[in-house]
Design a protein around this motif. Structure first.
Motif, PDB file in Angstrom:
ATOM      1  N   TYR A 191       0.845  -1.188   0.000  1.00  0.00           N
ATOM      2  CA  TYR A 191       0.000   0.000   0.000  1.00  0.00           C
ATOM      3  C   TYR A 191       0.887   1.246   0.000  1.00  0.00           C
ATOM      4  CZ  TYR A 191      -3.598  -3.352   1.366  1.00  0.00           C
ATOM      5  OH  TYR A 191      -4.451  -4.418   1.395  1.00  0.00           O
ATOM      6  N   LEU A 192       0.631   2.150  -0.924  1.00  0.00           N
ATOM      7  CA  LEU A 192       1.409   3.380  -1.067  1.00  0.00           C
ATOM      8  C   LEU A 192       0.560   4.559  -0.614  1.00  0.00           C
ATOM      9  CD1 LEU A 192       3.951   4.875  -2.125  1.00  0.00           C
ATOM     10  CD2 LEU A 192       2.863   4.883  -4.390  1.00  0.00           C
ATOM     11  N   PHE A 193       1.111   5.357   0.316  1.00  0.00           N
ATOM     12  CA  PHE A 193       0.385   6.473   0.900  1.00  0.00           C
ATOM     13  C   PHE A 193       1.038   7.801   0.565  1.00  0.00           C
ATOM     14  CE2 PHE A 193      -0.330   2.790   3.548  1.00  0.00           C
ATOM     15  CZ  PHE A 193      -1.670   2.854   3.873  1.00  0.00           C
ATOM     16  N   GLU A 194       0.217   8.826   0.497  1.00  0.00           N
ATOM     17  CA  GLU A 194       0.695  10.200   0.395  1.00  0.00           C
ATOM     18  C   GLU A 194       0.404  10.909   1.709  1.00  0.00           C
ATOM     19  OE1 GLU A 194       0.216  13.601  -2.929  1.00  0.00           O
ATOM     20  OE2 GLU A 194      -1.644  13.130  -1.863  1.00  0.00           O
ATOM     21  N   HIS A 195       1.392  11.658   2.218  1.00  0.00           N
ATOM     22  CA  HIS A 195       1.210  12.438   3.441  1.00  0.00           C
ATOM     23  C   HIS A 195       1.293  13.912   3.066  1.00  0.00           C
ATOM     24  CE1 HIS A 195       2.973  14.198   7.329  1.00  0.00           C
ATOM     25  NE2 HIS A 195       1.679  14.004   7.528  1.00  0.00           N
ATOM     26  N   LYS A 196       0.194  14.606   3.283  1.00  0.00           N
ATOM     27  CA  LYS A 196       0.124  16.009   2.873  1.00  0.00           C
ATOM     28  C   LYS A 196      -0.817  16.752   3.810  1.00  0.00           C
ATOM     29  CE  LYS A 196      -0.654  18.775  -1.317  1.00  0.00           C
ATOM     30  NZ  LYS A 196      -1.071  18.715  -2.747  1.00  0.00           N
ATOM     31  N   GLY A 197      -0.348  17.902   4.314  1.00  0.00           N
ATOM     32  CA  GLY A 197      -1.192  18.709   5.186  1.00  0.00           C
ATOM     33  C   GLY A 197      -1.602  17.999   6.456  1.00  0.00           C
ATOM     34  N   GLY A 198      -0.739  17.087   6.933  1.00  0.00           N
ATOM     35  CA  GLY A 198      -1.043  16.367   8.165  1.00  0.00           C
ATOM     36  C   GLY A 198      -1.987  15.204   7.994  1.00  0.00           C
TER      37      GLY A 198
END
Length: 401
Positions: A153-160
């Protein structure tokens, strides 16, 4: 087409009651699905809906586009066979051929089951692995691998906020998971970071379109006596779209198009890679109490170091602490020197990430930039904290740069 085969694929593809034909309404949509896999699943759905002609046409297009996709070839063969005789299972070939390629057939059936299970049992939208307690702004992406489901699983972390952007079928070690020693052909379990991006021109065809090494064994692995090296996320041979569920010597292999997407997305050194036997998914807001509790512990470390409180500071280090060949009694001298250099300046931490790990011990992997008032520059530190009774203590720490 025989009803048995149609019901088999309908139930498999939709997680439905075959008689009612109802889809699993609790499953969320799959973001960023692999093109090949999504088309394969669409074939299953068409078969389940009784649209065998349309299913065959899509299967033919799929194998033309991805000729080395063996599982798609198998489904295509089943659909062709179903036009002239009853087909009752995946890879329902004639007995003589089945015996000759039995191992390959079993591997393809296992791959099909893992891919279908990933569709049937989607994580709830907005959920994250319980280990992702806090990501810093530097952790723009994160990877979580569920070895029991054969899924990355690939996640993006943006703006908390952490958002799942894609997920992919994977192959793991021939002997399964839980790597302990060099050559055991197992995939390690733990928390790691991508350390580099290897040029595919320097690699054998076995590794496909590239490789992303991870830092196995990490400091905590070494502490536990684990050995081995060369654990990578890598692609597949040019003549093989995907590998069997357990086919590597301990690495994690994904299809070359999937690997390219991952390589183009993640960042070296700052992207964490969680590899676990089974992922536990939670709502991000549910992590707040655990995160706040550990933040209080980390704040105690900062305040004790800023105040030159050696007694309070040492209470946060485990008696069996060890780092870079130094035990606590040796490391204590370095801490005293560092506290003296601070000379009452306030210590500040920035870009804090806190990742959890739990097996026979509870661990926190903490990375941060350490600065002090009136001092130019900063140090990037990584600490491994272990739960001891009702408190947390540091068992290892080092300066990354």
């Amino acid at each position: 087409m025989p009803p048995t085969f149609r019901r088999l694929l309908l139930c498999a593809a939709l997680g439905a009651n075959a008689a009612a034909g109802a889809a699993d309404v609790n499953a969320s949509a799959a973001p960023g699905e692999d093109i090949a896999e999504s088309k394969l699943i669409e074939v299953y759905k068409l078969v389940g809906a009784g649209q065998s002609r349309e299913a065959l046409m899509l299967a033919e297009a799929l194998v033309r586009q991805f000729p080395t996709f063996q599982l798609a070839q198998l489904v295509h063969g089943d659909l062709l066979a179903a036009r002239v005789r009853p087909v009752s299972s995946f890879g329902d070939v004639r007995e003589g051929l089945s015996q000759a390629g039995n191992q390959n057939l079993q591997e393809l059936r296992s791959e099909a089951q893992l891919r279908i299970a990933a569709l049937k049992h989607r994580p709830v939208q907005g959920a994250v692995p319980v280990q992702f307690l806090k990501l810093s702004a530097l952790n723009k992406h994160a990877i979580a691998i569920d070895v029991s489901k054969g899924r990355l699983y690939l996640f993006e972390h943006k703006g908390g906020s952490i958002r799942l952007i894609s997920d992919h079928y994977i192959s793991v070690g021939k002997a399964g998971f839980g790597k302990a020693v060099e050559g055991d052909q197992r995939t390690p379990l733990g928390l790691y970071f991508i350390t580099s991006n290897l040029n595919p021109k320097s690699l054998k065809d076995l590794y496909g379109s590239g490789a992303l090494p991870i830092n196995y064994p990490n400091a905590y692995d070494v502490r536990r006596g684990k050995t081995g090296s060369g654990i990578w996320l890598h692609g597949t041979p040019s003549k093989q779209f995907s590998r069997a569920p357990q086919a590597t010597d301990g690495c994690v292999a994904v299809a070359n198009p999937d690997l390219q997407r991952i390589i183009q997305t993640v960042e070296i050194q700052s992207t964490p890679v969680l590899i676990t036997q089974r992922l536990t998914w939670v709502r991000q807001q549910d992590l707040a109490p655990e995160r706040a509790g550990f933040d209080a512990t980390l704040d105690r470390w900062v305040r004790a170091k800023s105040a030159g409180d050696m007694r309070g500071l040492l209470s946060l280090y485990a008696p069996d602490f060890a780092a870079d060949g130094k035990r606590l009694e040796d490391y204590q001298q370095l801490l005293q020197q560092e506290v003296a250099r601070l000379a009452g300046r306030t210590l500040r931490l920035a870009e804090i990430s806190v990742l959890g790990w739990s097996d026979d011990a509870q661990v926190r992997v903490v990375t941060f930039a350490q600065t002090a008032t009136g001092v130019r520059g900063h140090r990037v530190m990584r600490q491994y904290w272990e739960r001891r009774g009702q408190s947390w203590q540091i068992v290892y720490e080092t300066a990354l740069r």
